[in-house]
Design a protein around this motif. Structure first.
Motif, mmCIF file in Angstrom:
data_model
loop_
_atom_site.group_PDB
_atom_site.id
_atom_site.type_symbol
_atom_site.label_atom_id
_atom_site.label_comp_id
_atom_site.label_asym_id
_atom_site.label_seq_id
_atom_site.Cartn_x
_atom_site.Cartn_y
_atom_site.Cartn_z
ATOM 1 N N PRO A 88 -5.132 -36.897 -1.773
ATOM 2 C CA PRO A 88 -6.023 -37.554 -0.802
ATOM 3 C C PRO A 88 -6.952 -36.564 -0.098
ATOM 4 O O PRO A 88 -8.098 -36.912 0.215
ATOM 5 N N GLU A 89 -6.492 -35.351 0.112
ATOM 6 C CA GLU A 89 -7.336 -34.350 0.778
ATOM 7 C C GLU A 89 -8.485 -33.851 -0.106
ATOM 8 O O GLU A 89 -9.338 -33.092 0.360
ATOM 9 N N ASP A 90 -8.521 -34.266 -1.359
ATOM 10 C CA ASP A 90 -9.666 -33.951 -2.221
ATOM 11 C C ASP A 90 -10.814 -34.936 -2.015
ATOM 12 O O ASP A 90 -11.898 -34.755 -2.584
ATOM 13 N N THR A 91 -10.587 -35.974 -1.218
ATOM 14 C CA THR A 91 -11.626 -36.951 -0.934
ATOM 15 C C THR A 91 -12.814 -36.291 -0.256
ATOM 16 O O THR A 91 -12.666 -35.628 0.776
ATOM 17 N N ALA A 92 -13.999 -36.452 -0.855
ATOM 18 C CA ALA A 92 -15.197 -35.794 -0.334
ATOM 19 C C ALA A 92 -16.392 -36.201 -1.200
ATOM 20 O O ALA A 92 -16.220 -36.767 -2.290
ATOM 21 N N VAL A 93 -17.567 -35.866 -0.711
ATOM 22 C CA VAL A 93 -18.754 -35.884 -1.564
ATOM 23 C C VAL A 93 -18.832 -34.527 -2.246
ATOM 24 O O VAL A 93 -18.760 -33.483 -1.589
ATOM 25 N N TYR A 94 -18.957 -34.545 -3.566
ATOM 26 C CA TYR A 94 -18.996 -33.322 -4.349
ATOM 27 C C TYR A 94 -20.442 -33.033 -4.775
ATOM 28 O O TYR A 94 -21.140 -33.919 -5.285
ATOM 29 N N TYR A 95 -20.844 -31.790 -4.554
ATOM 30 C CA TYR A 95 -22.199 -31.355 -4.865
ATOM 31 C C TYR A 95 -22.167 -30.217 -5.881
ATOM 32 O O TYR A 95 -21.312 -29.328 -5.778
ATOM 33 N N CYS A 96 -23.115 -30.222 -6.800
ATOM 34 C CA CYS A 96 -23.282 -29.032 -7.613
ATOM 35 C C CYS A 96 -24.478 -28.244 -7.092
ATOM 36 O O CYS A 96 -25.384 -28.799 -6.472
ATOM 37 N N ALA A 97 -24.431 -26.962 -7.330
ATOM 38 C CA ALA A 97 -25.462 -26.054 -6.831
ATOM 39 C C ALA A 97 -25.749 -24.996 -7.888
ATOM 40 O O ALA A 97 -24.884 -24.686 -8.723
ATOM 41 N N ALA A 98 -26.952 -24.424 -7.815
ATOM 42 C CA ALA A 98 -27.361 -23.460 -8.835
ATOM 43 C C ALA A 98 -28.338 -22.445 -8.265
ATOM 44 O O ALA A 98 -29.131 -22.745 -7.374
ATOM 45 N N ASP A 99 -28.235 -21.245 -8.772
ATOM 46 C CA ASP A 99 -29.301 -20.262 -8.646
ATOM 47 C C ASP A 99 -28.978 -19.064 -9.522
ATOM 48 O O ASP A 99 -27.994 -19.069 -10.260
ATOM 49 N N SER A 100 -29.799 -18.058 -9.443
ATOM 50 C CA SER A 100 -29.698 -16.943 -10.386
ATOM 51 C C SER A 100 -28.825 -15.801 -9.885
ATOM 52 O O SER A 100 -28.914 -14.691 -10.394
ATOM 53 N N ARG A 101 -27.938 -16.054 -8.933
ATOM 54 C CA ARG A 101 -27.108 -14.985 -8.405
ATOM 55 C C ARG A 101 -26.142 -14.424 -9.441
ATOM 56 O O ARG A 101 -25.800 -15.080 -10.422
ATOM 57 N N ASN A 102 -25.679 -13.225 -9.151
ATOM 58 C CA ASN A 102 -24.693 -12.569 -10.013
ATOM 59 C C ASN A 102 -23.562 -12.035 -9.143
ATOM 60 O O ASN A 102 -23.170 -10.875 -9.269
ATOM 61 N N GLY A 103 -23.039 -12.880 -8.290
ATOM 62 C CA GLY A 103 -21.977 -12.495 -7.379
ATOM 63 C C GLY A 103 -22.022 -13.387 -6.160
ATOM 64 O O GLY A 103 -22.903 -14.229 -6.023
ATOM 65 N N ASP A 104 -21.052 -13.211 -5.254
ATOM 66 C CA ASP A 104 -21.001 -13.986 -4.007
ATOM 67 C C ASP A 104 -21.085 -15.474 -4.301
ATOM 68 O O ASP A 104 -21.822 -16.222 -3.660
ATOM 69 N N TYR A 105 -20.283 -15.907 -5.277
ATOM 70 C CA TYR A 105 -20.410 -17.279 -5.776
ATOM 71 C C TYR A 105 -19.955 -18.327 -4.776
ATOM 72 O O TYR A 105 -20.316 -19.499 -4.917
ATOM 73 N N SER A 106 -19.170 -17.946 -3.790
ATOM 74 C CA SER A 106 -18.660 -18.923 -2.836
ATOM 75 C C SER A 106 -19.575 -19.143 -1.632
ATOM 76 O O SER A 106 -19.310 -20.035 -0.821
ATOM 77 N N SER A 107 -20.603 -18.370 -1.510
ATOM 78 C CA SER A 107 -21.547 -18.544 -0.405
ATOM 79 C C SER A 107 -22.392 -19.788 -0.643
ATOM 80 O O SER A 107 -22.795 -20.054 -1.768
ATOM 81 N N ASP A 108 -22.647 -20.563 0.410
ATOM 82 C CA ASP A 108 -23.316 -21.853 0.211
ATOM 83 C C ASP A 108 -24.832 -21.785 0.354
ATOM 84 O O ASP A 108 -25.484 -22.802 0.601
ATOM 85 N N ASP A 109 -25.417 -20.639 0.127
ATOM 86 C CA ASP A 109 -26.868 -20.516 0.228
ATOM 87 C C ASP A 109 -27.538 -20.576 -1.135
ATOM 88 O O ASP A 109 -28.517 -19.872 -1.400
ATOM 89 N N TYR A 110 -27.035 -21.425 -2.018
ATOM 90 C CA TYR A 110 -27.661 -21.617 -3.311
ATOM 91 C C TYR A 110 -29.057 -22.222 -3.145
ATOM 92 O O TYR A 110 -29.334 -22.968 -2.195
ATOM 93 N N ASP A 111 -29.906 -21.931 -4.111
ATOM 94 C CA ASP A 111 -31.289 -22.407 -4.030
ATOM 95 C C ASP A 111 -31.432 -23.891 -4.343
ATOM 96 O O ASP A 111 -32.304 -24.566 -3.794
ATOM 97 N N TYR A 112 -30.624 -24.389 -5.242
ATOM 98 C CA TYR A 112 -30.793 -25.755 -5.728
ATOM 99 C C TYR A 112 -29.499 -26.548 -5.554
ATOM 100 O O TYR A 112 -28.410 -26.036 -5.823
#
Length: 123
Positions: A88-112
């Motif tokens: 039940p704690e997985d209940t949420a809106v799920y978003y995909c995100a993308a950009d050209s980074r090569n590290g720091d994958y958990s940071s939420d400052d993706y471009d798209y």
């Protein structure tokens, strides 16, 4: 410019499984790192998983490790999130995100970002 469209979210019982998809437009999809985030009602956005441009490396938050699997298909401009043993704690809106980074994958400052898909896990 990249456009992302998620799908696959729905109501599911606890213990069940879902597979989310995110399809991207644009010719440079294979150059982008991809990630999944989620946001539950009244909470901030939470990083879930990420995959590097080639698919050779994957990363997971502790809350989903060993239950969720991220994968990508660069030929079809798609990234997936296989979710097993849902809680039940997985209940949420799920978003995909993308950009050209090569590290720091958990940071939420993706471009798209996509528009999100609702996952609801019932008890």
């Amino acid at each position: 410019q990249v456009q992302l469209v998620e799908s696959g979210g729905r109501l599911v019982q606890a213990g069940g499984s879902l597979r989310l998809s995110c399809v991207a437009s644009g010719r440079t999809f294979s150059e982008y790192a991809m990630a999944w985030f989620r946001q539950a009602p009244g909470k901030g956005r939470e990083w879930v998983a990420a995959i590097n441009w080639s698919g050779s490396s994957t990363y997971y938050s502790d809350s989903v490790k060993d239950r969720f699997t991220i994968s990508r298909d660069n030929a079809n401009n798609a990234v997936y999130l296989q979710m097993n043993s849902l809680k039940p704690e997985d209940t949420a809106v799920y978003y995909c995100a993308a950009d050209s980074r090569n590290g720091d994958y958990s940071s939420d400052d993706y471009d798209y970002w996509g528009q999100g898909t609702q996952v609801t896990v019932s008890t």
